[in-house]
Design an enzyme around this catalytic site. Structure first.
Site, PDB file in Angstrom:
ATOM      1  N   LYS A  84      44.969  21.763 -16.624  1.00  0.00           N
ATOM      2  CA  LYS A  84      44.809  20.631 -17.534  1.00  0.00           C
ATOM      3  C   LYS A  84      46.009  19.701 -17.389  1.00  0.00           C
ATOM      4  CE  LYS A  84      43.601  20.409 -22.461  1.00  0.00           C
ATOM      5  NZ  LYS A  84      43.683  21.260 -23.663  1.00  0.00           N
TER       6      LYS A  84
HETATM    7  O1  G3P Z   1      41.372  19.954 -27.739  1.00  0.00           O
HETATM    8  C1  G3P Z   1      42.349  19.132 -28.273  1.00  0.00           C
HETATM    9  C2  G3P Z   1      42.869  19.664 -29.539  1.00  0.00           C
HETATM   10  O2  G3P Z   1      43.575  20.835 -29.369  1.00  0.00           O
HETATM   11  C3  G3P Z   1      43.579  18.665 -30.385  1.00  0.00           C
HETATM   12  O3  G3P Z   1      42.919  18.727 -31.558  1.00  0.00           O
HETATM   13  O4  G3P Z   1      42.450  18.404 -33.922  1.00  0.00           O
HETATM   14  O5  G3P Z   1      44.836  18.429 -33.106  1.00  0.00           O
HETATM   15  O6  G3P Z   1      43.341  16.501 -32.583  1.00  0.00           O
HETATM   16  P1  G3P Z   1      43.434  17.971 -32.880  1.00  0.00           P
END
Ligand code: G3P
Length: 201
Positions: A84
């Protein structure tokens, strides 16, 4: 066909959800690894041992660093490793390099259609639009998913759309409806997909 990935580095949660037979892969990131309080490579190994065949492992730093670390992880974990990288000039150079070597690359932190265009041209296997983060900034995260999926279809791009930063059941289901190939979600969102008030009754 509608793959569900879990966005977590919590091995016990992965084990629990894996038993449903409905999980197709895992996405991790440095924040999730830090939250697990564990060594990242130990976590990857345990996830692989559970039987998962697609684990996103994030690399950071300079282009050279992302390339060498990506190759090292691929050598160590084999075909289960998806590398990634962030959607930056260096990240996309690393993406092109790793993809040429036959390594799956997930370009993450995608916030616009333009970035999805560049990611596809760099040979990404997956592109990860961040639905929740885009919503947080007053743009439509699901619209972004829809626009990227439509563009890829029209241009016959083989890069798959992996919707990320999903925080609710409704958005997770909608991401598929809007053309996502894969949706990654926290285990609690996955659990929530089973629920309906009428099912309870
Ligand atoms: O897959 C991306 C994730 O880990 C980020 O999520 O909810 O922190 O924006 P969030």
């Amino acid at each position: 066909m509608m793959k569900i990935f879990l966005d977590t580095a919590d091995v016990s949660e992965i084990k629990r959800c894996w038993k449903t037979g409905l999980i197709d892969g895992i996405t991790t990131n440095p924040t999730l690894i830090r939250k697990s309080g564990r060594n990242h490579e130990e976590v990857y190994q345990e996830i692989k041992d559970i039987g998962l065949t697609d684990i996103s492992m994030e690399v950071i730093g300079s282009k050279e660093n992302m390339i060498s670390e990506g190759k090292r992880l691929y050598k160590k974990f084999g075909k289960v490793a998806t590398i990634k990288v962030p959607c930056t000039p260096d990240g996309l150079l690393a993406c092109a390099n790793l993809s040429t070597d036959g390594i799956r690359v997930n370009v993450t932190l995608v916030f616009s259609v333009a970035q999805a265009v560049l990611s596809a041209k760099a040979g990404a296997k997956y592109v990860s639009p961040f639905v929740g983060r885009v919503d947080d900034n007053s743009f439509g995260g699901l619209c972004l998913v829809k626009d990227i999926a439509k563009l890829y279809r029209e241009q016959m791009v083989t890069t798959e759309v992996l919707a990320a930063s999903l925080r609710g059941v409704r958005d997770a289901a909608r991401a598929f409806e809007y053309g996502s190939d894969i949706v990654t979600m926290p285990p609690k969102v996955f659990d929530g997909m089973y629920n309906h008030v009428l099912t309870e009754k």
